[in-house]
Design a protein around this motif. Structure first.
Motif, PDB file in Angstrom:
ATOM      1  N   PRO A 176       0.867  -1.147  -0.128  1.00 63.23           N
ATOM      2  CA  PRO A 176       0.058  -0.010   0.079  1.00 63.23           C
ATOM      3  C   PRO A 176       0.739   1.440  -0.060  1.00 63.23           C
ATOM      4  CG  PRO A 176      -0.791  -1.704   1.706  1.00 63.23           C
ATOM      5  CD  PRO A 176       0.768  -2.115   1.183  1.00 63.23           C
ATOM      6  N   GLY A 177       2.191   1.061   0.457  1.00 65.59           N
ATOM      7  CA  GLY A 177       2.910   2.459   0.458  1.00 65.59           C
ATOM      8  C   GLY A 177       4.443   1.746   0.728  1.00 65.59           C
ATOM      9  N   ALA A 178       5.378   2.741   0.492  1.00 63.78           N
ATOM     10  CA  ALA A 178       6.707   2.337   0.447  1.00 63.78           C
ATOM     11  C   ALA A 178       7.225   1.662   1.712  1.00 63.78           C
ATOM     12  CB  ALA A 178       7.661   3.523  -0.149  1.00 63.78           C
ATOM     13  N   ARG A 179       6.681   2.189   2.807  1.00 62.23           N
ATOM     14  CA  ARG A 179       7.238   1.995   4.226  1.00 62.23           C
ATOM     15  C   ARG A 179       6.122   1.539   5.103  1.00 62.23           C
ATOM     16  NH1 ARG A 179       6.874   5.931   7.824  1.00 62.23           N
ATOM     17  NH2 ARG A 179       6.861   8.281   6.964  1.00 62.23           N
ATOM     18  N   GLY A 180       6.249   0.829   6.164  1.00 59.70           N
ATOM     19  CA  GLY A 180       5.263   0.823   7.245  1.00 59.70           C
ATOM     20  C   GLY A 180       4.120  -0.292   7.082  1.00 59.70           C
ATOM     21  N   PHE A 181       4.294  -1.310   5.993  1.00 56.15           N
ATOM     22  CA  PHE A 181       3.306  -2.297   5.800  1.00 56.15           C
ATOM     23  C   PHE A 181       3.826  -3.728   5.808  1.00 56.15           C
ATOM     24  CE2 PHE A 181       1.730   1.548   3.814  1.00 56.15           C
ATOM     25  CZ  PHE A 181       0.603   1.884   4.263  1.00 56.15           C
ATOM     26  N   GLU A 182       5.083  -3.899   5.931  1.00 53.78           N
ATOM     27  CA  GLU A 182       6.040  -4.932   5.949  1.00 53.78           C
ATOM     28  C   GLU A 182       6.123  -5.452   7.403  1.00 53.78           C
ATOM     29  OE1 GLU A 182       8.464  -5.828   2.604  1.00 53.78           O
ATOM     30  OE2 GLU A 182       8.752  -3.595   2.806  1.00 53.78           O
ATOM     31  N   LEU A 183       5.542  -6.748   7.925  1.00 53.98           N
ATOM     32  CA  LEU A 183       5.740  -7.243   9.189  1.00 53.98           C
ATOM     33  C   LEU A 183       6.463  -8.210   9.332  1.00 53.98           C
ATOM     34  CD1 LEU A 183       1.790  -7.243   9.928  1.00 53.98           C
ATOM     35  CD2 LEU A 183       3.396  -5.213  10.395  1.00 53.98           C
ATOM     36  N   ALA A 184       6.981  -8.534  10.569  1.00 51.88           N
ATOM     37  CA  ALA A 184       7.928  -9.676  10.527  1.00 51.88           C
ATOM     38  C   ALA A 184       7.298 -11.064   9.973  1.00 51.88           C
ATOM     39  CB  ALA A 184       8.299 -10.092  12.320  1.00 51.88           C
ATOM     40  N   ASP A 185       5.992 -11.257  10.232  1.00 53.59           N
ATOM     41  CA  ASP A 185       5.140 -12.612   9.745  1.00 53.59           C
ATOM     42  C   ASP A 185       4.382 -12.383   8.665  1.00 53.59           C
ATOM     43  OD1 ASP A 185       3.588 -10.873  11.239  1.00 53.59           O
ATOM     44  OD2 ASP A 185       2.942 -12.551  12.634  1.00 53.59           O
ATOM     45  N   GLY A 186       4.282 -11.229   8.091  1.00 51.56           N
ATOM     46  CA  GLY A 186       3.333 -10.914   7.002  1.00 51.56           C
ATOM     47  C   GLY A 186       3.334  -9.535   6.315  1.00 51.56           C
ATOM     48  N   THR A 187       2.533  -9.356   5.554  1.00 50.96           N
ATOM     49  CA  THR A 187       2.500  -7.923   4.844  1.00 50.96           C
ATOM     50  C   THR A 187       1.086  -7.599   4.799  1.00 50.96           C
ATOM     51  OG1 THR A 187       4.418  -8.471   3.510  1.00 50.96           O
ATOM     52  CG2 THR A 187       2.695  -6.784   2.620  1.00 50.96           C
ATOM     53  N   ILE A 188       0.798  -6.258   5.191  1.00 49.06           N
ATOM     54  CA  ILE A 188      -0.588  -5.526   5.280  1.00 49.06           C
ATOM     55  C   ILE A 188      -0.715  -5.316   3.475  1.00 49.06           C
ATOM     56  CG2 ILE A 188      -1.821  -3.716   5.959  1.00 49.06           C
ATOM     57  CD1 ILE A 188      -0.056  -3.457   8.273  1.00 49.06           C
ATOM     58  N   ILE A 189      -1.889  -5.617   3.305  1.00 48.59           N
ATOM     59  CA  ILE A 189      -2.320  -5.173   1.908  1.00 48.59           C
ATOM     60  C   ILE A 189      -3.628  -4.599   1.768  1.00 48.59           C
ATOM     61  CG2 ILE A 189      -1.338  -7.225   0.591  1.00 48.59           C
ATOM     62  CD1 ILE A 189      -4.046  -8.447   0.605  1.00 48.59           C
ATOM     63  N   ASN A 190      -3.996  -3.670   0.781  1.00 51.61           N
ATOM     64  CA  ASN A 190      -5.328  -2.884   0.611  1.00 51.61           C
ATOM     65  C   ASN A 190      -5.802  -3.506  -0.441  1.00 51.61           C
ATOM     66  OD1 ASN A 190      -7.305  -1.066  -0.017  1.00 51.61           O
ATOM     67  ND2 ASN A 190      -6.673   0.210   1.559  1.00 51.61           N
ATOM     68  N   PRO A 191      -7.053  -4.298  -0.362  1.00 53.95           N
ATOM     69  CA  PRO A 191      -7.422  -4.922  -1.863  1.00 53.95           C
ATOM     70  C   PRO A 191      -8.055  -3.863  -2.784  1.00 53.95           C
ATOM     71  CG  PRO A 191      -8.152  -6.121   0.061  1.00 53.95           C
ATOM     72  CD  PRO A 191      -7.504  -5.265   0.465  1.00 53.95           C
ATOM     73  N   SER A 192      -8.379  -2.688  -2.312  1.00 54.92           N
ATOM     74  CA  SER A 192      -8.787  -1.636  -3.282  1.00 54.92           C
ATOM     75  C   SER A 192      -7.697  -0.883  -4.008  1.00 54.92           C
ATOM     76  CB  SER A 192      -9.701  -0.611  -2.188  1.00 54.92           C
ATOM     77  OG  SER A 192      -8.929   0.026  -1.445  1.00 54.92           O
ATOM     78  N   TYR A 193      -6.452  -1.175  -3.653  1.00 56.27           N
ATOM     79  CA  TYR A 193      -5.177  -0.640  -4.244  1.00 56.27           C
ATOM     80  C   TYR A 193      -5.074  -1.278  -5.656  1.00 56.27           C
ATOM     81  CZ  TYR A 193      -4.263   2.713  -0.405  1.00 56.27           C
ATOM     82  OH  TYR A 193      -4.455   3.668   0.738  1.00 56.27           O
ATOM     83  N   TYR A 194      -5.628  -2.434  -5.994  1.00 52.38           N
ATOM     84  CA  TYR A 194      -5.234  -2.933  -7.268  1.00 52.38           C
ATOM     85  C   TYR A 194      -6.219  -2.469  -8.116  1.00 52.38           C
ATOM     86  CZ  TYR A 194      -2.599  -6.412  -4.717  1.00 52.38           C
ATOM     87  OH  TYR A 194      -1.606  -7.411  -3.995  1.00 52.38           O
ATOM     88  N   VAL A 195      -5.641  -1.462  -8.902  1.00 54.86           N
ATOM     89  CA  VAL A 195      -6.301  -0.634  -9.785  1.00 54.86           C
ATOM     90  C   VAL A 195      -6.132  -1.552 -11.328  1.00 54.86           C
ATOM     91  CG1 VAL A 195      -6.777   1.723 -10.811  1.00 54.86           C
ATOM     92  CG2 VAL A 195      -6.015   1.622  -8.731  1.00 54.86           C
ATOM     93  N   PHE A 196      -6.984  -2.447 -11.166  1.00 53.69           N
ATOM     94  CA  PHE A 196      -6.845  -3.493 -12.479  1.00 53.69           C
ATOM     95  C   PHE A 196      -7.195  -2.775 -13.854  1.00 53.69           C
ATOM     96  CE2 PHE A 196      -7.930  -6.541  -9.059  1.00 53.69           C
ATOM     97  CZ  PHE A 196      -7.091  -7.225  -8.999  1.00 53.69           C
ATOM     98  N   PRO A 197      -7.808  -1.836 -13.923  1.00 51.36           N
ATOM     99  CA  PRO A 197      -7.899  -1.150 -15.337  1.00 51.36           C
ATOM    100  C   PRO A 197      -6.612  -0.447 -15.881  1.00 51.36           C
ATOM    101  CG  PRO A 197      -9.520  -0.162 -13.865  1.00 51.36           C
ATOM    102  CD  PRO A 197      -9.015  -1.314 -13.221  1.00 51.36           C
ATOM    103  N   ALA A 198      -5.965  -0.205 -14.802  1.00 51.95           N
ATOM    104  CA  ALA A 198      -4.730   0.633 -15.007  1.00 51.95           C
ATOM    105  C   ALA A 198      -3.454  -0.185 -15.667  1.00 51.95           C
ATOM    106  CB  ALA A 198      -4.309   1.579 -13.942  1.00 51.95           C
ATOM    107  N   PHE A 199      -3.518  -1.469 -15.131  1.00 54.53           N
ATOM    108  CA  PHE A 199      -2.530  -2.208 -15.410  1.00 54.53           C
ATOM    109  C   PHE A 199      -1.829  -2.496 -16.701  1.00 54.53           C
ATOM    110  CE2 PHE A 199      -3.234  -4.435 -10.898  1.00 54.53           C
ATOM    111  CZ  PHE A 199      -2.406  -3.947 -10.340  1.00 54.53           C
ATOM    112  N   GLY A 200      -2.857  -2.674 -17.756  1.00 55.35           N
ATOM    113  CA  GLY A 200      -2.408  -2.777 -19.034  1.00 55.35           C
ATOM    114  C   GLY A 200      -1.378  -1.437 -19.479  1.00 55.35           C
ATOM    115  N   ALA A 201      -2.024  -0.214 -19.114  1.00 53.87           N
ATOM    116  CA  ALA A 201      -1.171   0.777 -19.502  1.00 53.87           C
ATOM    117  C   ALA A 201       0.347   0.742 -18.933  1.00 53.87           C
ATOM    118  CB  ALA A 201      -1.826   2.227 -19.411  1.00 53.87           C
ATOM    119  N   LEU A 202       0.381   0.665 -17.610  1.00 55.17           N
ATOM    120  CA  LEU A 202       1.658   0.387 -16.900  1.00 55.17           C
ATOM    121  C   LEU A 202       2.365  -0.859 -17.338  1.00 55.17           C
ATOM    122  CD1 LEU A 202       0.407   0.799 -13.271  1.00 55.17           C
ATOM    123  CD2 LEU A 202       0.979   2.765 -14.942  1.00 55.17           C
TER     124      LEU A 202
END
Length: 357
Positions: A176-202
């Motif tokens: 979700p951001g460059a820092r603050g979301f990686e934990l020792a035993d896992g990673t925090i994700i935000n499902p709404s940050y997957y902007v699927f219609p943008a991936f083709g252009a990127l």
């Protein structure tokens, strides 16, 4: 109580193959051609400007203390592009780059607080904002023959790959951001940050198989994000490194709410209307046990908001095919900016109009 979501019984490899097949079917379809800006969309965009855009190009979140976000700046760039408003696009981009650009890379700080002694107090980025900014620049560069926009959009896309994609167990995930979301035993994700219609252009701007892995694994994770009575995706989740299980984090409300409502928007927009998560969200929105379409649901105890969803969210519901037993969730297929109580509802309404195009 919280119901943790476990990895698919067919295993991460087969689950990814299924997601890849779904994405391949979408990719093989004829690419959409840019549509001329409709008079209605232009009118809605200029209404949005009159309510939420300052003269210098800053988008004001009227429901959140007048702050601004990279998310809102990215969406406004997409709106201006769709409306063929080049002066508006340039103003928004100018403020965004001048005020929010982070030192050392091409990403953007996630929030601007106008009344603070240090308005950009947190240099961390928000990945969905950077995705939308890059997407808008790449499409604007192609539509308006502006190589500088294409170069900048490419640079942002390259930094998204470089700084925001991580391997977590069997999955490639989008931080979700460059820092603050990686934990020792896992990673925090935000499902709404997957902007699927943008991936083709990127992916066209920065050809790399990592985009396909991120998109495919994002679909796999959405299929597994099932919490509460309705099996809804949460605003935030923790992906365990050891077994790929999904749980709800303790430092955010355990809800399907203002972030997660964008999951069905982006899936429908990308042509992924057959994804199971859309059916689960529709079932929540049309549940006759609810007296109205709720603004949120608590995923640990199934309690719903005591107030209805905004016009922007009801517009997403219509896009996703939700119809309540007593009739449509709203009188119009799209929300109107004039009806929106705040910036966020108005922005969602415009995003739905873009998705329908």
């Amino acid at each position: 109580m919280q119901t943790p979501s476990q990895p698919s019984p067919i295993g991460p490899v087969l689950a990814r193959r299924s997601a890849l097949a779904t994405l391949a079917a979408i990719a093989c379809a004829a690419p959409a051609q840019p549509a001329a800006a409709s008079a209605i969309f232009r009118a809605e965009w200029f209404q949005f400007q009159s309510r939420f855009l300052m003269a210098d190009g800053r988008v004001v979140d009227t429901g959140n203390g007048g702050v601004s976000h990279s998310e809102g700046q990215g969406w406004a760039l997409l709106f201006a592009l769709t409306a063929d408003d080049r002066p508006g696009f340039e103003r928004i981009l100018g403020w965004t780059r001048r005020v929010l650009r982070r030192p050392g890379d091409n990403l953007h700080a996630w929030r601007f607080k106008p009344d603070a002694a240090l308005p950009v107090e947190d240099p961390n980025n928000a990945t969905d904002g950077d995705i939308c900014i890059a997407w808008a620049l790449l499409d604007a560069g192609a539509r308006w023959d502006m190589p500088d926009y294409t170069m900048l959009g490419t640079a942002i896309a390259r930094d998204i790959l470089r700084l925001l994609v991580r391997r977590v167990g069997a999955y490639s995930v989008l931080l979700p951001g460059a820092r603050g979301f990686e934990l020792a035993d896992g990673t925090i994700i935000n499902p709404s940050y997957y902007v699927f219609p943008a991936f083709g252009a990127l992916a066209r701007a920065v050809p790399d198989p990592a985009w396909v892995r991120v998109a495919a694994d994002g679909l796999v994770l959405l299929r597994q994000c099932r919490f509460g009575r309705w099996g809804l995706p949460p605003d935030w989740a923790v992906l365990a490194r050891a077994d790929g299980g999904l749980t709800l984090p303790s430092n955010w409300p355990p809800r399907f709410s203002f972030d997660a409502v964008r999951v069905p928007l982006y899936l429908a927009w990308a042509g992924l209307g057959g994804e199971p998560v859309l059916e689960r969200v529709r079932n929540f929105w049309i549940d006759p046990a609810n007296p109205f379409m709720p603004a949120w649901a608590d995923l640990t105890n199934d309690r719903i908001a005591p107030y209805p969803a905004s016009p922007g969210v009801t517009a997403i519901a219509r896009l996703a095919g939700a119809q309540r037993p007593t009739g449509p969730v709203t009188q119009r297929a799209e929300g109107m900016v004039a009806d929106a109580p705040d910036y966020y509802s108005a922005a969602l309404s415009l995003l739905v109009r873009m998705a329908q195009r």
